[in-house]
Design an enzyme around this catalytic site. Structure first.
Site, PDB file in Angstrom:
ATOM      1  N   GLY A   1      -0.767 -19.234  -1.637  1.00 38.32           N
ATOM      2  CA  GLY A   1      -2.203 -19.199  -1.363  1.00 38.32           C
ATOM      3  C   GLY A   1      -2.979 -20.353  -1.960  1.00 38.32           C
TER       4      GLY A   1
ATOM      5  CD  GLU B   1       6.714 -15.359  -1.096  1.00 37.34           C
ATOM      6  OE1 GLU B   1       6.384 -15.659   0.039  1.00 37.34           O
ATOM      7  OE2 GLU B   1       6.140 -14.483  -1.764  1.00 37.34           O
TER       8      GLU B   1
HETATM    9  P1  13P Z   1       0.725 -18.068   1.586  1.00 30.47           P
HETATM   10  O1  13P Z   1       1.538 -18.493   2.789  1.00 30.47           O
HETATM   11  O2  13P Z   1      -0.655 -17.610   1.942  1.00 30.47           O
HETATM   12  O3  13P Z   1       0.749 -19.114   0.515  1.00 30.47           O
HETATM   13  O4  13P Z   1       1.448 -16.778   0.979  1.00 30.47           O
HETATM   14  C1  13P Z   1       2.814 -16.803   0.772  1.00 30.47           C
HETATM   15  C2  13P Z   1       3.260 -15.448   0.426  1.00 30.47           C
HETATM   16  O5  13P Z   1       2.963 -14.944  -0.644  1.00 30.47           O
HETATM   17  C3  13P Z   1       4.066 -14.717   1.417  1.00 30.47           C
HETATM   18  O6  13P Z   1       4.611 -13.559   0.871  1.00 30.47           O
END
Ligand code: 13P
Length: 249
Positions: free
Chosen positions: A172, A166
């Site tokens: 986000g 990630e």
């Molecule tokens: P988003 O999909 O909201 O970008 O978040 C990703 C996340 O941190 C999943 O653990």
């Protein structure tokens, strides 16, 4: 064959009643039998969500656990408590916990071992910041994160772990890593596992992508050879979008 996995990290979203409705909406929809679908609600929702998904193929994950067993640790939740509530997975080392709760690689390693001991599958998160991405030092950074955590596991322990890549700059923000950017890191992680454990571990470890993955871009991301699914934040809060993502392989 590696499992295809889509996990929804609800983070600190939804009231317990809303979370129950979301779980019920997810359970009502159909998704491929090839896909392992996981929801990770807040701790306060685990009991009711666990009941709601009990007769379905949807699996339950926690978002965090304590590295201690039981005792005087106010506010903490132990691995065994999670198991009794029906969890089979636990997210460990999310960048938000590393950043806001100062969770170090050392603590995350302890949590990972604790999860494995009780039979929970860790979804272990790694990923670089925007600064590191722009400095072009992200491969060294990913190696270091692995060196200080998962590479300290035994081969038997590592067999039980899922990895989620990630990139912090994609979480986000609506700024997804391109399929090529994500594939580069996933292939790098797999190669690293092969070098430090062996080819079998590398080939059998599912590596999920997380960071602004949604119903529109999931198909292209999941078509990459080393991307085995996604860890989904915002888009996992809408049952239809979440199921569309689950059906994007
Ligand atoms: P988003 O999909 O909201 O970008 O978040 C990703 C996340 O941190 C999943 O653990």
């Amino acid at each position: 064959m590696r499992k295809k996995i889509v996990a929804g990290n609800w983070k600190m979203n939804t009231l317990p009643s809303q979370g129950l409705t979301l779980a019920e909406d997810i359970v009502r929809q159909s998704f491929s039998d090839q896909t392992e679908l996981i929801v990770a609600p807040p701790h306060t929702h685990l009991f009711s969500v666990s009941k709601a998904i009990a007769n379905s193929r949807v699996k339950l994950s926690a978002q965090n656990l304590s590295n201690e067993n039981f005792g005087a640790y106010t506010g903490e939740v132990s691995a065994e408590m999670l198991v009794e509530l029906g969890c089979s997975y636990c997210i460990i080392g999310h960048s938000e916990r590393r950043q806001y709760h100062h969770e170090t690689d050392e603590i995350l390693l302890k949590k990972t071992i604790k999860a494995i001991e009780v039979g929970l599958t860790p979804i272990f998160c790694i990923g670089e910041s925007l600064e590191i991405r722009e400095n072009n030092t992200y491969l060294a950074y990913i190696s270091k994160q692995l060196d200080q955590s998962l590479l300290k596991l035994s081969r038997n322990q590592m067999e039980k772990v899922l990895i989620a890549y990630e990139p912090i700059w994609a979480i986000g923000t609506g700024k997804t890593a391109s399929p090529q950017q994500a594939q580069e890191i996933h292939a790098y992680i797999r190669q690293y596992l092969s070098t430090h454990f062996d080819v079998q571990i590398a080939e059998n470890t599912s590596i999920l992508y997380g960071g602004s993955c949604n119903a529109q871009n999931a198909k292209e991301l999941f078509s990459q050879i080393d991307i085995d699914g996604g860890l989904i934040g915002g888009a996992s809060l809408k049952a239809n979008d979440f199921i569309t993502i689950a059906n994007s392989f």
